[in-house]
Design an enzyme around this catalytic site. Structure first.
Site, PDB file in Angstrom:
ATOM      1  N   LYS A  10      41.056  40.253  49.985  1.00  0.00           N
ATOM      2  CA  LYS A  10      40.025  40.815  49.105  1.00  0.00           C
ATOM      3  C   LYS A  10      39.092  39.743  48.520  1.00  0.00           C
ATOM      4  O   LYS A  10      39.389  38.552  48.580  1.00  0.00           O
ATOM      5  CB  LYS A  10      40.718  41.613  47.993  1.00  0.00           C
ATOM      6  CG  LYS A  10      41.521  42.819  48.514  1.00  0.00           C
ATOM      7  CD  LYS A  10      42.032  43.679  47.359  1.00  0.00           C
ATOM      8  CE  LYS A  10      42.861  44.850  47.886  1.00  0.00           C
ATOM      9  NZ  LYS A  10      43.264  45.770  46.792  1.00  0.00           N
ATOM     10  N   ASN A 113      43.710  42.058  43.303  1.00  0.00           N
ATOM     11  CA  ASN A 113      45.086  41.739  43.684  1.00  0.00           C
ATOM     12  C   ASN A 113      45.199  41.122  45.081  1.00  0.00           C
ATOM     13  O   ASN A 113      46.235  41.201  45.724  1.00  0.00           O
ATOM     14  CB  ASN A 113      46.003  42.960  43.498  1.00  0.00           C
ATOM     15  CG  ASN A 113      45.657  44.111  44.422  1.00  0.00           C
ATOM     16  OD1 ASN A 113      44.672  44.050  45.155  1.00  0.00           O
ATOM     17  ND2 ASN A 113      46.467  45.156  44.410  1.00  0.00           N
TER      18      ASN A 113
HETATM   19  P1  CMP Z   1      45.222  48.625  47.454  1.00  0.00           P
HETATM   20  O1  CMP Z   1      46.562  48.433  48.055  1.00  0.00           O
HETATM   21  O2  CMP Z   1      44.087  48.006  48.152  1.00  0.00           O
HETATM   22  O3  CMP Z   1      44.928  50.194  47.314  1.00  0.00           O
HETATM   23  C1  CMP Z   1      44.234  50.763  46.250  1.00  0.00           C
HETATM   24  C2  CMP Z   1      43.812  49.747  45.231  1.00  0.00           C
HETATM   25  O4  CMP Z   1      43.414  50.293  43.994  1.00  0.00           O
HETATM   26  C3  CMP Z   1      44.983  48.854  44.886  1.00  0.00           C
HETATM   27  O5  CMP Z   1      45.257  48.014  45.953  1.00  0.00           O
HETATM   28  C4  CMP Z   1      44.509  48.197  43.618  1.00  0.00           C
HETATM   29  O6  CMP Z   1      43.718  47.059  43.864  1.00  0.00           O
HETATM   30  C5  CMP Z   1      43.650  49.298  43.026  1.00  0.00           C
HETATM   31  N1  CMP Z   1      44.348  49.909  41.930  1.00  0.00           N
HETATM   32  C6  CMP Z   1      45.467  50.619  41.979  1.00  0.00           C
HETATM   33  N2  CMP Z   1      45.813  51.044  40.744  1.00  0.00           N
HETATM   34  C7  CMP Z   1      44.865  50.600  39.910  1.00  0.00           C
HETATM   35  C8  CMP Z   1      44.670  50.701  38.532  1.00  0.00           C
HETATM   36  N3  CMP Z   1      45.517  51.376  37.743  1.00  0.00           N
HETATM   37  N4  CMP Z   1      43.596  50.100  38.020  1.00  0.00           N
HETATM   38  C9  CMP Z   1      42.730  49.428  38.819  1.00  0.00           C
HETATM   39  N5  CMP Z   1      42.879  49.294  40.156  1.00  0.00           N
HETATM   40  C10 CMP Z   1      43.939  49.869  40.684  1.00  0.00           C
END
Ligand code: CMP
Length: 139
Positions: A10, A113
């Protein structure tokens, strides 16, 4: 069995020049990078990719973050690649991620993340096809 999963490094990670360090974790743990490209996602692409999250409160921020800089999209191949990659990534929220995982080592927040990984073999096939032509994947 040998399988494939889809991965994204990312924008928080590409911004900090962590592509090589993250790839080293994959390669050291039996996942081969059989396709890879660095792209700038469009808003439309990010919205479609994260379509299952459209109703979530964090959807707009998530899309904005994913287009805030380049990402590296990848196909990883290896024994139980989907589960193996999820183990290597660690929990979505780095605060809950186990020691030694990519998110524990590198992630900045639940949004920034560092990596995405498919959550099932079925979704992996859909996500791979969204970014790669068959001819771009060399196993
Ligand atoms: P990813 O595995 O890429 O799939 C969905 C993404 O949404 C996740 O990683 C996080 O980066 C994001 N995400 C999930 N939960 C939250 C949250 N509560 N607040 C902000 N971002 C989130």
């Amino acid at each position: 069995a040998t399988e494939r999963t889809f991965s994204i490094i990312k924008p928080d990670a590409t911004r900090r020049n962590l592509t090589g360090k993250i790839n080293a974790v994959f390669e050291a743990n039996g996942l081969a990078i059989v396709a890879q490209k660095r792209i700038q996602m469009t808003r439309a692409q990010a919205e479609e990719f994260y379509g299952v999250h459209r109703a979530r409160p964090f959807f707009n921020d998530l899309v904005g973050f994913m287009i805030s800089g380049p990402v590296v999209v990848q196909v990883l191949e290896g024994e139980n690649a989907v589960a193996k990659n999820r183990e290597l990534m660690g929990a979505t929220n780095p605060a809950n991620a186990a020691e030694g995982t990519i998110r524990k080592l590198f992630a900045e927040s639940i949004e920034a993340n560092s990596v995405h990984g498919s959550d099932s073999a079925e979704n992996a096939a859909i996500e791979i096809a969204y970014f790669f032509a068959g001819s771009e994947i060399v196993g």
